[in-house]
Design a protein around this motif. Structure first.
Motif, PDB file in Angstrom:
ATOM      1  N   ALA A  78      37.075  47.461  44.476  1.00  0.00           N
ATOM      2  CA  ALA A  78      37.142  46.001  44.410  1.00  0.00           C
ATOM      3  C   ALA A  78      38.134  45.637  43.317  1.00  0.00           C
ATOM      4  O   ALA A  78      37.874  45.875  42.130  1.00  0.00           O
ATOM      5  N   ASP A  79      39.275  45.106  43.699  1.00  0.00           N
ATOM      6  CA  ASP A  79      40.292  44.730  42.720  1.00  0.00           C
ATOM      7  C   ASP A  79      39.704  43.761  41.714  1.00  0.00           C
ATOM      8  O   ASP A  79      39.087  42.752  42.073  1.00  0.00           O
ATOM      9  N   GLY A  80      39.886  44.090  40.434  1.00  0.00           N
ATOM     10  CA  GLY A  80      39.379  43.227  39.374  1.00  0.00           C
ATOM     11  C   GLY A  80      38.059  43.683  38.786  1.00  0.00           C
ATOM     12  O   GLY A  80      37.617  43.114  37.792  1.00  0.00           O
ATOM     13  N   LEU A  81      37.425  44.704  39.395  1.00  0.00           N
ATOM     14  CA  LEU A  81      36.146  45.197  38.888  1.00  0.00           C
ATOM     15  C   LEU A  81      36.210  46.706  38.678  1.00  0.00           C
ATOM     16  O   LEU A  81      36.831  47.434  39.459  1.00  0.00           O
TER      17      LEU A  81
ATOM     18  N   VAL B  47      37.493  37.890  41.736  1.00  0.00           N
ATOM     19  CA  VAL B  47      38.642  37.023  41.453  1.00  0.00           C
ATOM     20  C   VAL B  47      38.306  36.020  40.356  1.00  0.00           C
ATOM     21  O   VAL B  47      39.035  35.870  39.369  1.00  0.00           O
ATOM     22  N   THR B  48      37.189  35.333  40.515  1.00  0.00           N
ATOM     23  CA  THR B  48      36.834  34.267  39.573  1.00  0.00           C
ATOM     24  C   THR B  48      35.909  34.754  38.446  1.00  0.00           C
ATOM     25  O   THR B  48      35.746  34.061  37.449  1.00  0.00           O
TER      26      THR B  48
ATOM     27  N   PRO C 101      37.515  38.649  31.617  1.00  0.00           N
ATOM     28  CA  PRO C 101      38.084  39.996  31.520  1.00  0.00           C
ATOM     29  C   PRO C 101      37.637  40.694  30.239  1.00  0.00           C
ATOM     30  O   PRO C 101      37.682  40.121  29.160  1.00  0.00           O
ATOM     31  N   GLY C 102      37.221  41.945  30.390  1.00  0.00           N
ATOM     32  CA  GLY C 102      36.732  42.729  29.262  1.00  0.00           C
ATOM     33  C   GLY C 102      35.237  42.637  29.045  1.00  0.00           C
ATOM     34  O   GLY C 102      34.682  43.414  28.265  1.00  0.00           O
TER      35      GLY C 102
ATOM     36  N   GLY D 135      40.107  41.531  35.403  1.00  0.00           N
ATOM     37  CA  GLY D 135      40.988  40.383  35.507  1.00  0.00           C
ATOM     38  C   GLY D 135      42.298  40.693  36.179  1.00  0.00           C
ATOM     39  O   GLY D 135      43.203  39.864  36.215  1.00  0.00           O
ATOM     40  N   GLN D 136      42.436  41.871  36.737  1.00  0.00           N
ATOM     41  CA  GLN D 136      43.675  42.262  37.397  1.00  0.00           C
ATOM     42  C   GLN D 136      43.535  42.112  38.900  1.00  0.00           C
ATOM     43  O   GLN D 136      42.533  42.541  39.469  1.00  0.00           O
TER      44      GLN D 136
END
Length: 401
Positions: free
Chosen positions: A185-188, A283-284, A333-334, A400-401
């Motif tokens: 999953a992009d972002g995770l 995403v959010t 993010p982070g 966050g990417q």
């Protein structure tokens, strides 16, 4: 039956007399030797004190018995420890009754006392040699047996290692079969650590599931079924499968716990399980949590602030099961989200103290690579285990990417 007697003033004279009567009645040399030694020991104290000792013997041809009576006035010596146990002992008499033949009158051909003593000694030596040979034989057999037993132990140990290896491989395959594959999953970033309560039961009631829903959100299920071992694993699998089906069918998050209880009740009325459901939008960063009597998730912000996310609800198999309105939060993010079972925080039987220690451990590993975080936190939490339990820790970080 004729009775004969004589009086002896020395140990040597007594020994000669006993040896002669024993030879006269054809006693076996070993029996003769024991009788001579016994008479000398029984009368030894009296003879050394200068008291004469009486010796009387009689042969009963009907019974074939030779009765020997040793009279030692005032002292019978250590009768209980004599080489030949007496048949009767009184204050001043020791009596032996021995199977014997009739007296033989061959005085002219009878060997002397020294020859008879030598014969007795040869018999004793022969018996000693036989015992030595038997001891040697038994020792050789024992060494051979020990060698065989040692070889058997080596074989059994090797077999045990093979069985443990095969058993471990089977258990790892079973664990892999129960564990859903890692999702992308992009972002995770996601990682998980599982630790059974005992090595004899590598599976238990602590399970997880994660998958991506059609709208792109990630669904995570944490289940802690009552009990340990395969039985609780079956219950936990039933829960995760039912939750996955309901989630993919589009049921609202807050309705899934109650609906799962309704589905499973006809098939597994004994199931009791706490459940924590999480939905994350990669995403959010939007987060939704629905709880069913499960320990709260821990949210650790990248700036170090920490908070337990308390969502209300009752677990499957509990009275009035179900979840209230989902708790919502937004990840940045982070940020690190930690989902876990009570085995992580209650190893010392104090949940409040365990939650405090969990925050400290999460702070310590906040910046670690995600694949190391759950295992490292579990290791810090389990430095002391007073109450072993299955443990599951699942970490999620928003990139966050």
């Amino acid at each position: 039956m004729t009775t004969r007697n004589l009086t002896c003033a020395t140990t040597a004279g007594l020994s000669r007399a006993v040896r002669a009567l024993a030879r006269e009645h054809a006693l076996d040399p070993e029996v003769r030797g024991r009788l001579v030694l016994s008479a000398a020991e029984a009368a030894g104290a009296a003879l050394r004190a200068g008291r004469e000792t009486g010796l009387e013997w009689a042969y009963d041809p009907g019974a074939g018995l030779l009765t020997v009576v040793l009279r030692t006035p005032g002292d019978t010596g250590p009768a209980a420890e004599l080489p030949m146990a007496p048949d009767a002992v009184t204050e001043d008499e020791v009596v032996w009754r021995l199977p014997a033949g009739p007296p033989v009158d061959d005085a002219e051909e009878a060997p002397g006392g020294d020859a008879l003593a030598a014969e007795e000694l040869r018999v004793v030596l022969a018996a000693a040699d036989a015992l030595t040979a038997e001891h040697r034989r038994l020792k050789d057999e024992l060494e051979e047996t020990n060698s065989g037993v040692l070889a058997l132990y080596v074989q059994l140990d090797e077999r045990d290692k093979q069985l443990r290896t095969a058993h471990g491989q089977t258990l790892r395959e079973l664990e892999d079969a129960l564990r859903p594959p890692l999702i992308e999953a992009d972002g995770l970033e996601l990682a998980v650590h599982y630790e059974p309560a005992g090595t004899d039961a590598p599976t238990g009631g602590d399970l997880y599931d994660w998958f991506v829903l059609p709208d792109g959100t990630v669904h995570i299920t944490i289940v802690d079924a009552l009990g340990h071992g395969v039985t609780s694993t079956r219950s936990a699998l039933n829960v995760t499968h039912a939750v996955r089906t309901l989630a993919l069918e589009g049921h609202r998050l807050q309705s899934i716990v109650a609906r799962t209880d309704e589905i499973l009740y006809p098939f597994d009325r004994a199931v009791m399980a706490t459940v924590l459901l999480a939905r994350i939008d990669p995403v959010t960063g939007e987060l939704w949590l629905a709880n069913g009597s499960h320990p709260p998730a821990l949210l650790l912000r990248r700036d170090g602030t920490a908070r337990y996310l308390e969502a209300r609800g009752r677990g499957i198999g509990f009275p009035l099961p179900g979840s209230e309105t989902p708790l919502t939060e937004r990840l940045a993010p982070g940020d690190l989200l930690l989902l876990y079972t009570d085995g992580l925080t209650e190893s010392r039987r104090d949940p409040i103290e365990g939650e405090r220690r969990l925050i400290e451990a999460a702070h310590k590993h906040l910046q670690s690579p995600i694949e190391e975080v759950p295992g490292a936190i579990a290791e810090d939490m389990h430095t002391v285990i007073l109450h072993p339990d299955d443990t599951l820790a699942l970490a999620v970080r928003l990139t966050g990417q």
